[in-house]
Design a protein around this motif. Structure first.
Motif, PDB file in Angstrom:
ATOM      1  N   THR A 139      45.993  36.091  25.698  1.00 46.01           N
ATOM      2  CA  THR A 139      44.660  35.652  26.119  1.00 46.01           C
ATOM      3  C   THR A 139      44.757  34.584  27.208  1.00 46.01           C
ATOM      4  OG1 THR A 139      43.793  36.122  23.921  1.00 46.01           O
ATOM      5  CG2 THR A 139      42.485  34.674  25.312  1.00 46.01           C
ATOM      6  N   VAL A 140      45.682  33.642  27.044  1.00 46.57           N
ATOM      7  CA  VAL A 140      45.873  32.596  28.058  1.00 46.57           C
ATOM      8  C   VAL A 140      46.286  33.220  29.383  1.00 46.57           C
ATOM      9  CG1 VAL A 140      47.314  30.627  28.734  1.00 46.57           C
ATOM     10  CG2 VAL A 140      46.353  30.738  26.434  1.00 46.57           C
ATOM     11  N   ASP A 141      47.220  34.159  29.344  1.00 44.52           N
ATOM     12  CA  ASP A 141      47.666  34.824  30.568  1.00 44.52           C
ATOM     13  C   ASP A 141      46.518  35.555  31.253  1.00 44.52           C
ATOM     14  OD1 ASP A 141      50.221  33.894  30.203  1.00 44.52           O
ATOM     15  OD2 ASP A 141      51.003  35.780  29.381  1.00 44.52           O
ATOM     16  N   GLU A 142      45.721  36.300  30.467  1.00 43.93           N
ATOM     17  CA  GLU A 142      44.587  37.032  31.033  1.00 43.93           C
ATOM     18  C   GLU A 142      43.551  36.092  31.624  1.00 43.93           C
ATOM     19  OE1 GLU A 142      43.133  39.348  27.784  1.00 43.93           O
ATOM     20  OE2 GLU A 142      44.814  40.773  27.854  1.00 43.93           O
ATOM     21  N   ALA A 143      43.224  35.035  30.888  1.00 45.05           N
ATOM     22  CA  ALA A 143      42.212  34.088  31.363  1.00 45.05           C
ATOM     23  C   ALA A 143      42.688  33.363  32.626  1.00 45.05           C
ATOM     24  CB  ALA A 143      41.881  33.073  30.261  1.00 45.05           C
ATOM     25  N   ALA A 144      43.947  32.979  32.650  1.00 47.02           N
ATOM     26  CA  ALA A 144      44.494  32.296  33.827  1.00 47.02           C
ATOM     27  C   ALA A 144      44.506  33.238  35.037  1.00 47.02           C
ATOM     28  CB  ALA A 144      45.905  31.781  33.537  1.00 47.02           C
ATOM     29  N   ARG A 145      44.873  34.483  34.808  1.00 44.52           N
ATOM     30  CA  ARG A 145      44.893  35.469  35.889  1.00 44.52           C
ATOM     31  C   ARG A 145      43.486  35.674  36.454  1.00 44.52           C
ATOM     32  NH1 ARG A 145      46.448  39.615  33.206  1.00 44.52           N
ATOM     33  NH2 ARG A 145      48.460  38.747  32.750  1.00 44.52           N
ATOM     34  N   GLU A 146      42.490  35.807  35.554  1.00 47.30           N
ATOM     35  CA  GLU A 146      41.115  35.987  35.988  1.00 47.30           C
ATOM     36  C   GLU A 146      40.579  34.760  36.715  1.00 47.30           C
ATOM     37  OE1 GLU A 146      38.646  37.218  32.752  1.00 47.30           O
ATOM     38  OE2 GLU A 146      39.874  39.010  32.382  1.00 47.30           O
TER      39      GLU A 146
END
Length: 152
Positions: A139-146
């Motif tokens: 989730t952190v990776d996805e949110a940071a990417r977005e």
């Protein structure tokens, strides 16, 4: 954390969150709003298992809740017990590292007994912790990417 609560569980899945905080400083509010429910959802199995393991108590299961934090020192999700609702949660969890704890008999400070601990959070974290960490990291990776951050 309110004054009547004690943090019983180590912060789960804090590495990715701490790393993100270290890299960008204070997380933007929209990123926090996205991460908080995902972290809480990922940690629900740990909370449910801890409550089940503490079902021998009439007060501990209801006193347990999840707390999220986004500070450099403690980032992640923790299990917290209300000290007001279940003052006996801390000694029974055995956070001192001992297998026993002492207490007065019905408040009589002249008579003390020794009692075995009955950990309920530690075993739940041991069983479900890796899945929580993986879910929160994703989730952190996805949110940071977005949010426009790129992986280095």
């Amino acid at each position: 954390m309110a004054g009547d609560e004690i943090n019983l569980g180590e912060a789960l899945a804090g590495n990715a969150v701490r790393r993100l905080i270290r890299d960008v400083g204070r997380l933007p509010d929209d990123l926090r709003k996205r991460l908080r429910p995902a972290m809480r959802e990922a940690a629900q199995p740990v909370l449910a298992d801890a409550r089940r393991r503490a079902s021998w108590s009439t007060r501990i299961p209801a006193a347990l809740r999840l707390a999220t934090s986004f500070t450099r020192r403690q980032a992640g999700v923790s299990i917290v017990a209300s000290q007001k609702r279940a003052p006996h949660a801390r000694p029974y969890e055995g956070i001192t590292g001992r297998d026993n704890f002492r207490h007065p008999v019905f408040g009589n400070r002249e008579e003390w007994v020794e009692q075995k601990t009955r950990p309920f959070i530690g075993p739940a974290v041991d069983l479900h912790g890796r899945r929580v960490v993986a879910a929160v990291n994703k989730t952190v990776d996805e949110a940071a990417r977005e949010a426009g951050f790129k992986r280095t």
